[in-house]
Design an enzyme around this catalytic site. Structure first.
Site, PDB file in Angstrom:
ATOM      1  N   PHE A  12       0.926  -1.331  -0.181  1.00 23.24           N
ATOM      2  CA  PHE A  12      -0.064  -0.108  -0.067  1.00 23.24           C
ATOM      3  C   PHE A  12       0.935   1.274  -0.030  1.00 23.24           C
ATOM      4  O   PHE A  12       0.425   2.289  -0.433  1.00 23.24           O
ATOM      5  CB  PHE A  12      -0.814   0.079   1.343  1.00 23.24           C
ATOM      6  CG  PHE A  12      -0.327   0.394   2.479  1.00 23.24           C
ATOM      7  CD1 PHE A  12      -0.256   1.691   2.934  1.00 23.24           C
ATOM      8  CD2 PHE A  12       0.404  -0.404   3.230  1.00 23.24           C
ATOM      9  CE1 PHE A  12       0.232   2.260   4.268  1.00 23.24           C
ATOM     10  CE2 PHE A  12       0.825   0.019   4.485  1.00 23.24           C
ATOM     11  CZ  PHE A  12       0.840   1.144   4.989  1.00 23.24           C
ATOM     12  N   LYS A  13       2.174   1.080   0.440  1.00 29.39           N
ATOM     13  CA  LYS A  13       2.934   2.382   0.480  1.00 29.39           C
ATOM     14  C   LYS A  13       3.495   2.781  -0.817  1.00 29.39           C
ATOM     15  O   LYS A  13       4.007   3.733  -0.783  1.00 29.39           O
ATOM     16  CB  LYS A  13       4.060   1.949   1.637  1.00 29.39           C
ATOM     17  CG  LYS A  13       3.839   1.509   2.731  1.00 29.39           C
ATOM     18  CD  LYS A  13       4.721   1.177   3.941  1.00 29.39           C
ATOM     19  CE  LYS A  13       4.326   0.940   5.281  1.00 29.39           C
ATOM     20  NZ  LYS A  13       5.353   0.339   6.064  1.00 29.39           N
TER      21      LYS A  13
END
Length: 209
Positions: A12-13
């Protein structure tokens, strides 16, 4: 649930760190920070590989990522250590993630060193990362209310380690997004949970999860 796994490292980063790398390059090319930046980060896996793929090949940026030897997944280690760009440097540390983080914190606390090498950060303390992650909450709110027009507020449940993602949700709420509850899910490595619930900030042995 949101699908935040479509980036180059499936983390997700990626969303925030792809944006961050472009911001760094843009501002360095316009003369900020003397045109140079040495990014130092610590990772337990996903931050390091996402940072590397966000910063690889960026002009004016050198990226050094510390990770605990034998304590990241095999795929994460390969993601970090097989990038051939000359501005990327991975260092395995005998110890835990906290030991890596201690090196990073000590480096930032050394004013002479910090200024000499033009030190920068990619961990959760970087404001650009938090800013980018606020978009998750606005986008999700709009999708939920598209399907449920009568919804007044939207609650979010977020798995977290260092609280960086949920902090973005808090800022989105402070910006005026109709957020109800922000629910934090953590595992046995719950130092921040203990801090908020009991007022304790003690480091225990890290549980491998």
């Amino acid at each position: 649930p949101q699908e935040l796994f479509h980036g180059p490292t499936f983390a997700f980063k990626d969303v925030a760190l792809q944006m961050l790398g472009n911001f760094f390059e843009y501002f360095l090319e316009t003369g900020s920070n003397g045109g140079r930046l040495a990014v130092l980060g610590a990772t337990s896996g996903d931050t390091g590989s996402a940072a590397i793929y966000g910063l690889r090949g960026k002009k004016g940026v050198d990226c050094v990522i510390l990770y605990p030897k034998g304590r990241v997944s095999e795929i994460q280690e390969r993601q970090m250590t097989t990038v051939p760009d000359s501005n990327i440097h991975c260092v395995s540390v005998d110890g835990t993630f906290d030991d890596c983080q201690d090196i990073v914190k000590a480096s930032f606390n050394n004013k002479e060193f910090r200024e000499r090498v033009h030190l920068g950060a990619v961990n959760s303390i970087n404001w650009c990362r938090v800013l980018a992650q606020t978009t998750y909450y606005f986008w999700s709110y709009l999708r939920v209310t598209d399907k449920h027009p009568d919804a007044k507020v939207v609650n979010f449940s977020v798995p977290t380690g260092n609280f960086g993602d949920i902090l973005a949700g808090y800022y989105a709420k402070k910006m005026g997004l109709p957020v109800g509850r922000l629910i934090v899910a953590t595992n046995e490595n719950d130092i921040l949970h203990r801090f908020f619930t009991k007022g304790e900030y003690h480091r225990y042995d890290i549980n491998k999860t």
